[in-house]
Design a protein around this motif. Sequence first.
Motif, PDB file in Angstrom:
ATOM      1  N   MET B  19      16.896  44.069  -6.459  1.00  0.00           N
ATOM      2  CA  MET B  19      17.514  42.882  -7.051  1.00  0.00           C
ATOM      3  C   MET B  19      16.491  41.762  -7.158  1.00  0.00           C
ATOM      4  N   THR B  20      15.762  41.546  -6.057  1.00  0.00           N
ATOM      5  CA  THR B  20      14.756  40.484  -6.064  1.00  0.00           C
ATOM      6  C   THR B  20      13.732  40.710  -7.167  1.00  0.00           C
ATOM      7  N   MET B  22      14.051  42.557  -9.877  1.00  0.00           N
ATOM      8  CA  MET B  22      14.645  42.427 -11.215  1.00  0.00           C
ATOM      9  C   MET B  22      14.821  40.970 -11.598  1.00  0.00           C
ATOM     10  N   ILE B  23      15.293  40.179 -10.615  1.00  0.00           N
ATOM     11  CA  ILE B  23      15.498  38.771 -10.922  1.00  0.00           C
ATOM     12  C   ILE B  23      14.178  38.116 -11.297  1.00  0.00           C
ATOM     13  N   TYR B  24      13.173  38.389 -10.483  1.00  0.00           N
ATOM     14  CA  TYR B  24      11.893  37.732 -10.717  1.00  0.00           C
ATOM     15  C   TYR B  24      11.319  38.090 -12.080  1.00  0.00           C
ATOM     16  N   GLY B  26      12.858  39.452 -14.666  1.00  0.00           N
ATOM     17  CA  GLY B  26      13.715  39.013 -15.750  1.00  0.00           C
ATOM     18  C   GLY B  26      13.598  37.530 -16.026  1.00  0.00           C
ATOM     19  N   THR B  27      13.628  36.727 -14.957  1.00  0.00           N
ATOM     20  CA  THR B  27      13.590  35.287 -15.201  1.00  0.00           C
ATOM     21  C   THR B  27      12.249  34.872 -15.766  1.00  0.00           C
ATOM     22  N   LEU B  30      12.327  35.906 -19.450  1.00  0.00           N
ATOM     23  CA  LEU B  30      13.327  35.301 -20.318  1.00  0.00           C
ATOM     24  C   LEU B  30      13.272  33.788 -20.341  1.00  0.00           C
ATOM     25  N   LYS B  31      12.292  33.220 -19.663  1.00  0.00           N
ATOM     26  CA  LYS B  31      12.268  31.761 -19.568  1.00  0.00           C
ATOM     27  C   LYS B  31      12.261  31.069 -20.915  1.00  0.00           C
ATOM     28  N   ALA B  33      13.651  31.979 -23.663  1.00  0.00           N
ATOM     29  CA  ALA B  33      14.854  32.115 -24.496  1.00  0.00           C
ATOM     30  C   ALA B  33      15.871  31.079 -24.068  1.00  0.00           C
ATOM     31  N   ARG B  34      15.869  29.937 -24.704  1.00  0.00           N
ATOM     32  CA  ARG B  34      16.778  28.904 -24.245  1.00  0.00           C
ATOM     33  C   ARG B  34      17.388  28.110 -25.385  1.00  0.00           C
ATOM     34  N   VAL B  35      18.536  27.518 -25.066  1.00  0.00           N
ATOM     35  CA  VAL B  35      19.233  26.698 -26.060  1.00  0.00           C
ATOM     36  C   VAL B  35      19.421  25.312 -25.474  1.00  0.00           C
ATOM     37  N   ASP B  36      19.144  24.321 -26.252  1.00  0.00           N
ATOM     38  CA  ASP B  36      19.265  22.939 -25.783  1.00  0.00           C
ATOM     39  C   ASP B  36      20.609  22.371 -26.206  1.00  0.00           C
ATOM     40  N   ASP B  90       9.219  19.324 -17.425  1.00  0.00           N
ATOM     41  CA  ASP B  90       9.726  20.286 -18.383  1.00  0.00           C
ATOM     42  C   ASP B  90       9.093  20.060 -19.754  1.00  0.00           C
ATOM     43  N   ARG B  93       5.560  21.190 -19.754  1.00  0.00           N
ATOM     44  CA  ARG B  93       5.481  22.648 -19.769  1.00  0.00           C
ATOM     45  C   ARG B  93       5.726  23.180 -21.170  1.00  0.00           C
TER      46      ARG B  93
END
Lengths: 248, 154
Positions: B19-20, B22-24, B26-27, B30-31, B33-36, B90, B93
């Motif tokens: 899990m750890t 996968m989370i790491y 994945g995040t 996927l960083k 891919a975002r919507v404001d 942010d 970055r």
Amino acid sequence: MIAQVTKELMIKEIKSYFKTPLGYVFLVIFLFGIGYLTFEPGRGSFFYMREASMSAFFRYIPWMFLFLIPAVSMKLWAEERKSGSIELLLTMPITVRQAVVAKFLASWAFIGLALLGTTPMIFTVSYLGNPDFGVIILGYLASFLMAGALLAVGGFFSALTKNQVVSFILTVVACFILIMAGSPPILEFISALLPKYFVDLFESLSVLNHFDSIERGVFSLSNLWFFAVTIFFWLFGSIILLNENKAN
Amino acid sequence: MINSKNEKYLKIFLGLFSMTLMIYIGTTLLKRARVDFTQENLYTLSKGTKSILSKLDSPIKLKLYYSKTAANKGTEGLRAFNNHFLYVQDLLRQYTSHSRNNLTLEVIDPRPDTPEEEDALAYGLKKFNLTETERYFFGLVAENESGTENYRIF
């Protein structure tokens, strides 16, 4: 997609929250608690911030959840294991997996109801100013997702032990660790010991970090991924635990 | 060899570990891919900004000095700047990710009696003495081959 028997169990569970005063007591405590924290004069509260937004409210949600969600989740399995009603449940035509999912969804829906109860504050904020509604909706989404993650953790610890109090304490500790994983003191501590990648690792594991980043107005797929994977794995763990017990 | 109880704990441990991981992974992936969703699109760069960034041709190093620990120890009013710092961080970055490797960002917390604090003073960033030893900085330094410039955010 969701089996009929899962749905039935879920509805039965939700109803059971309201059969005793416990469900109502919980809702009242939650709503009073978050209301008090949001408006109480002092550290980061609503009037002090002078901002027509719900950020003061969302700031305290994780801490309310820290104590109240384990209170909900501890009931999930521990009681049933102790009283033996779990055998009865599992002799019915339902797999362990379906039972775990059903109870989880029921507790999640219950917390969703609690969050719904806080919506009057939206009216307060719109009357006082011109808030950013996109951010508010996102805040509720973030809270809901975080609740799901913490409930999954709680369900796991509830399945781990027969004693409700022990599972409550373990859940609070686990949730505390997950929430604080991204906080400055811990990150600094880690960065002193380990290379940069570990700092990033802890940041990505922190519930609070993901919650904050959604709550500020940006919804990233990485946040969704975090909550989805967290929920999946902790539920998966509960299933393993309960399967073992079934065999005994 | 492995009895059922051990098997159970082993499965859970492996589960936690994967899990750890996968989370790491994945995040990190996927960083972007975002919507404001903010009303004023606070977190989206404007076209002008993007075109300026893509025209950068020489490397520029950005150093963001923010005394996070001092702020956390300070008054409520001071802590409120943490939000602004997160926003600035942010934004920077995003600048670096749009700059095609010409911008690098370094976030520095200048603690007292460290070389970082001396650098901050040497760059001329405005300092606020909170206590005898703690100082508060919030400034940006941009450095390239020809020289440095600093921007006081506060």
